[in-house]
Every structure is written in C-alpha cells, then in structure tokens.
Scaffold this motif. Structure first.
Motif, PDB file in Angstrom:
ATOM      1  N   UNK A 200      47.510  66.299 140.985  1.00  0.00           N
ATOM      2  CA  UNK A 200      48.856  66.053 140.491  1.00  0.00           C
ATOM      3  C   UNK A 200      49.078  66.716 139.138  1.00  0.00           C
ATOM      4  N   UNK A 201      50.322  67.105 138.884  1.00  0.00           N
ATOM      5  CA  UNK A 201      50.705  67.725 137.620  1.00  0.00           C
ATOM      6  C   UNK A 201      51.572  66.767 136.820  1.00  0.00           C
ATOM      7  N   UNK A 202      51.190  66.560 135.565  1.00  0.00           N
ATOM      8  CA  UNK A 202      51.993  65.737 134.656  1.00  0.00           C
ATOM      9  C   UNK A 202      53.218  66.561 134.262  1.00  0.00           C
ATOM     10  N   UNK A 203      54.372  66.162 134.770  1.00  0.00           N
ATOM     11  CA  UNK A 203      55.606  66.917 134.537  1.00  0.00           C
ATOM     12  C   UNK A 203      55.999  66.986 133.070  1.00  0.00           C
TER      13      UNK A 203
ATOM     14  N   UNK B 277      55.816  72.699 137.443  1.00  0.00           N
ATOM     15  CA  UNK B 277      55.286  72.896 138.788  1.00  0.00           C
ATOM     16  C   UNK B 277      54.890  71.548 139.381  1.00  0.00           C
ATOM     17  N   UNK B 278      54.824  71.539 140.719  1.00  0.00           N
ATOM     18  CA  UNK B 278      54.400  70.337 141.424  1.00  0.00           C
ATOM     19  C   UNK B 278      53.424  70.762 142.517  1.00  0.00           C
ATOM     20  N   UNK B 279      52.423  69.944 142.793  1.00  0.00           N
ATOM     21  CA  UNK B 279      51.440  70.286 143.819  1.00  0.00           C
ATOM     22  C   UNK B 279      51.845  69.658 145.157  1.00  0.00           C
ATOM     23  N   UNK B 280      51.917  70.497 146.176  1.00  0.00           N
ATOM     24  CA  UNK B 280      52.351  70.034 147.498  1.00  0.00           C
ATOM     25  C   UNK B 280      51.185  69.422 148.273  1.00  0.00           C
ATOM     26  N   UNK B 281      51.493  68.876 149.430  1.00  0.00           N
ATOM     27  CA  UNK B 281      50.487  68.189 150.243  1.00  0.00           C
ATOM     28  C   UNK B 281      49.481  69.137 150.896  1.00  0.00           C
TER      29      UNK B 281
ATOM     30  N   UNK C 115      40.916  73.662 135.736  1.00  0.00           N
ATOM     31  CA  UNK C 115      40.309  74.439 134.663  1.00  0.00           C
ATOM     32  C   UNK C 115      41.172  75.552 134.104  1.00  0.00           C
ATOM     33  N   UNK C 116      42.195  75.970 134.835  1.00  0.00           N
ATOM     34  CA  UNK C 116      43.016  77.079 134.358  1.00  0.00           C
ATOM     35  C   UNK C 116      44.279  76.628 133.625  1.00  0.00           C
ATOM     36  N   UNK C 117      44.630  75.381 133.727  1.00  0.00           N
ATOM     37  CA  UNK C 117      45.852  74.895 133.070  1.00  0.00           C
ATOM     38  C   UNK C 117      45.657  74.854 131.551  1.00  0.00           C
ATOM     39  N   UNK C 118      46.494  75.574 130.801  1.00  0.00           N
ATOM     40  CA  UNK C 118      46.342  75.645 129.346  1.00  0.00           C
ATOM     41  C   UNK C 118      46.690  74.359 128.603  1.00  0.00           C
ATOM     42  N   UNK C 119      47.381  73.446 129.291  1.00  0.00           N
ATOM     43  CA  UNK C 119      47.785  72.207 128.618  1.00  0.00           C
ATOM     44  C   UNK C 119      47.171  70.966 129.258  1.00  0.00           C
ATOM     45  N   UNK C 120      46.166  71.178 130.117  1.00  0.00           N
ATOM     46  CA  UNK C 120      45.464  70.065 130.773  1.00  0.00           C
ATOM     47  C   UNK C 120      46.413  69.085 131.462  1.00  0.00           C
ATOM     48  N   UNK C 121      47.369  69.648 132.208  1.00  0.00           N
ATOM     49  CA  UNK C 121      48.363  68.791 132.852  1.00  0.00           C
ATOM     50  C   UNK C 121      47.951  68.335 134.250  1.00  0.00           C
ATOM     51  N   UNK C 122      46.844  68.891 134.774  1.00  0.00           N
ATOM     52  CA  UNK C 122      46.470  68.601 136.166  1.00  0.00           C
ATOM     53  C   UNK C 122      45.293  67.642 136.271  1.00  0.00           C
ATOM     54  N   UNK C 123      45.461  66.632 137.096  1.00  0.00           N
ATOM     55  CA  UNK C 123      44.392  65.663 137.332  1.00  0.00           C
ATOM     56  C   UNK C 123      44.290  65.384 138.827  1.00  0.00           C
ATOM     57  N   UNK C 124      43.147  64.873 139.243  1.00  0.00           N
ATOM     58  CA  UNK C 124      42.988  64.504 140.642  1.00  0.00           C
ATOM     59  C   UNK C 124      43.737  63.198 140.876  1.00  0.00           C
ATOM     60  N   UNK C 125      44.622  63.199 141.872  1.00  0.00           N
ATOM     61  CA  UNK C 125      45.405  62.011 142.159  1.00  0.00           C
ATOM     62  C   UNK C 125      44.808  61.214 143.303  1.00  0.00           C
ATOM     63  N   UNK C 126      45.555  60.284 143.839  1.00  0.00           N
ATOM     64  CA  UNK C 126      45.075  59.438 144.932  1.00  0.00           C
ATOM     65  C   UNK C 126      44.858  60.254 146.205  1.00  0.00           C
TER      66      UNK C 126
END
Ligand code: SF4
Ligand code: SF4
Length: 57
Positions: A32-35, A3-7, A17-28
């Motif tokens: 953002x999602x770590x692909x 998945x990718x986060x749109x603008x 908090x819901x991502x089971x693999x901790x792929x989401x972080x706050x970007x600039x």
C-alpha cells in the motif's frame, strides 16, 4: 498526483526500496502507498514487475 497499488501486486517488495519518501508498506493483502506521503515520482511503477502501481486521477 499520488500513486496507488492495484490488486495485481504480488507482494515482491521491490517498490519499497525505491520509494524516495518511504511511502510504501506491506498491507493486509497487497502493498500500500501512503497517499499523504507519495510525491508521484513513478519510481515504484518503474520498478514493479507486474505494473501494479498506477497514478490516481
Ligand atoms: S510514486 Fe514515487 S513517491 Fe509515490 S509511492 Fe511510488 S515511488 Fe513512492
Ligand atoms: S513492486 Fe509491484 S508487485 Fe512488488 S510489492 Fe511493489 S507493487 Fe507489489
């Protein structure tokens, strides 16, 4: 499929908090999602109030 986060993201942070693999972080600008980590479960999209996470082709 990752998945990718749109603008449309409003940086509420809910999806982090819901991502089971901790792929989401706050970007600039938006979150953002770590692909390389994303397993395509869709939990972030289900939790997002504005539907910002979308499946990549
Ligand atoms: S689809 Fe699932 S694994 Fe990928 S970023 Fe969203 S919650 Fe995390
Ligand atoms: S839940 Fe949606 S609006 Fe909130 S940080 Fe995640 S992608 Fe952005």
């Amino acid at each position: 499929m990752a998945y990718k986060i749109s603008t449309t993201c409003i940086n509420c942070g809910t999806c982090v908090g819901v991502c089971p693999v901790d792929a989401i972080t706050r970007g600039q600008i938006v979150h953002e999602i770590n692909q390389d980590l994303c397993i395509g479960c869709g939990a972030c999209a289900a939790s997002c109030p504005v539907g910002a996470p979308v499946a990549e082709d």
